[in-house]
Enzyme design. Structure first.
Site, PDB file in Angstrom:
ATOM      1  N   GLU A  25       0.828  -1.202   0.000  1.00 34.56           N
ATOM      2  CA  GLU A  25       0.000   0.000   0.000  1.00 34.56           C
ATOM      3  C   GLU A  25       0.862   1.252   0.000  1.00 34.56           C
ATOM      4  OE1 GLU A  25      -3.684   1.935   2.557  1.00 34.56           O
ATOM      5  OE2 GLU A  25      -2.210   0.706   3.615  1.00 34.56           O
ATOM      6  N   GLU A  57       3.295   9.778  11.741  1.00 37.01           N
ATOM      7  CA  GLU A  57       3.984   9.465  13.003  1.00 37.01           C
ATOM      8  C   GLU A  57       4.411   7.998  13.037  1.00 37.01           C
ATOM      9  OE1 GLU A  57       1.690  13.082  13.346  1.00 37.01           O
ATOM     10  OE2 GLU A  57       1.122  11.076  12.695  1.00 37.01           O
TER      11      GLU A  57
END
Length: 397
Positions: free
Chosen positions: A234, A367
């Site tokens: 992905e 993050e």
């Protein structure tokens, strides 16, 4: 008798033979793509009979170039990107022969659309905390839970789904992965309206959904390993796609800069040049990543490509608003829409600015990607995780 070696010249000859038999302009798209699949010219590194020729992945570009030069049709990556970029490699790696036979060809031809049922309201960045429950019942599983941020769920026939099958073990070890029929009883799709006015994402409720065990991918309890294959593909699909120089948003802003000299200031010129250099560096890095991918499987480096993609889109779209001033703030289309996918280059500058905010969330938050890069690429000490050995059922929620 040994199988003839697959070479670039033999592949190019095979493409020309297929083009001679199927006019790429007049043949219906699904029919043409089906012929390409049957000829082993879809994913050439896939096995024979599954759209490939067991050839080196590095030869794929030669095949793509031949088809592109002939004007051959391809699928819309926005509508079929999840199927092509994420579902297909996962199905190949973990599905059995029946799954390969049933799903890969209609996925390639675009006859069936796929979505991805991963994130949950309490398990986005920490995917392993997911709680959608799968209970074994005879030769099938009964699934209950909720998924969120699901692109294309309102159009998809099939989904790749990861569930919690054993809550008594630590969270990474009690997950099982399935292919889910999005038309099955108990599947409910609801739109999620975004800041842009669109609803390209959805929340999906699963209530008593039955999935045959034959549609399980990987072993029971090994869903985390299967999901990692999907996620690595992905991130490459999102951040590592091929673009020409000045492709994407940087090209849009550079074009405005050239065509509207009255908007220029020294400060904005400095910002544009810095972002142009960053975009070109990201483009060349993506090219190197695709070359590495051609030699093997996607690794954590794809996280860096996706991280750079999100940062650049947000900074470039912000610069575009600065450049246009009040003109760039106009956003007059809050109509509720259900698009198949976003077009970052389309719409207004205001749309691009709002839509780019999602780039640092979808496909893995920035993050979390920084953690992956730090630990798996740079070899830095792992972040302290106090829940690694705690049974999922005992985790605070």
């Amino acid at each position: 008798m040994s199988t003839p070696e697959v070479t670039e010249s033999s592949l190019r000859a095979a493409v020309r033979e297929l083009l001679a038999e199927h006019d790429p302009v007049r043949t219906p798209v699904a029919e043409f793509l089906g012929a390409r699949y049957d000829a082993g010219l879809a994913w050439i590194h896939f096995p024979e009979g599954l759209g490939g020729r067991a050839a080196p992945r590095s030869l794929q570009q030669a095949v793509n170039d031949e088809f592109a030069a002939a004007g051959a049709p391809t699928l819309d990556p926005g509508r079929h990107g999840i199927g092509l970029g994420m579902a297909a490699p996962t199905l190949l790696a973990f599905g059995d022969a029946e799954i390969h036979r049933r799903f890969l060809r209609p996925l390639w031809t675009g006859e069936e659309v796929w979505c991805q049922l991963f994130s949950e309201p309490g398990a986005g960045s920490d995917l392993a905390a997911l709680g959608t429950r799968a209970v074994h019942d005879g030769d099938s599983w009964v699934v209950d839970g909720q998924k969120v941020w699901t692109s294309l769920a309102h159009e998809a026939q099939w989904a790749i789904l990861v569930t919690r099958s054993d809550p008594s073990v630590p969270k990474h070890r009690g997950m099982t992965y399935f292919v889910c029929d999005m038309t099955a009883p108990g599947v409910e799709v609801r739109p999620l309206r975004q800041a842009t006015g669109e609803a390209e994402f959805n929340e999906v409720f699963l209530t008593g959904v039955r999935i045959p065990d034959s549609r399980r991918l990987g072993e029971v309890g090994d869903g985390w390993r299967v999901a990692q294959t999907t996620l690595m593909n992905e991130r490459v699909a999102i951040g590592g796609s091929a673009v020409p120089r000045e492709g994407g948003l940087i090209g849009t802003v550079a074009r405005t800069w050239r065509e509207r000299p009255e908007l220029r200031t020294p400060g904005l010129q400095d910002s544009l040049l810095r972002l142009w250099v960053d975009a070109e560096a990201a483009r060349l890095t993506g090219e190197r990543l695709r070359q590495q991918l051609a030699a093997g499987q996607p690794g954590p480096e794809g996280s860096a490509a996706k991280l750079a993609f999100a940062r650049l889109n947000q900074q470039i779209s912000g610069l575009e608003l600065e450049l246009l001033g009040g003109e760039g703030l106009v956003y007059d289309d809050w109509t509720f829409r259900r698009p198949s996918h976003p077009s970052m280059e389309g719409g207004t500058p205001g749309y691009r600015y709002l839509r780019a905010k999602g780039n640092s969330i979808e496909g893995g938050t920035s993050e979390i990607l920084r953690n992956i890069i730090a630990e798996r690429v740079l070899g830095l000490p792992q972040e302290i995780r106090v829940d690694k050995d705690v049974a999922w059922k005992d985790l605070p929620r």
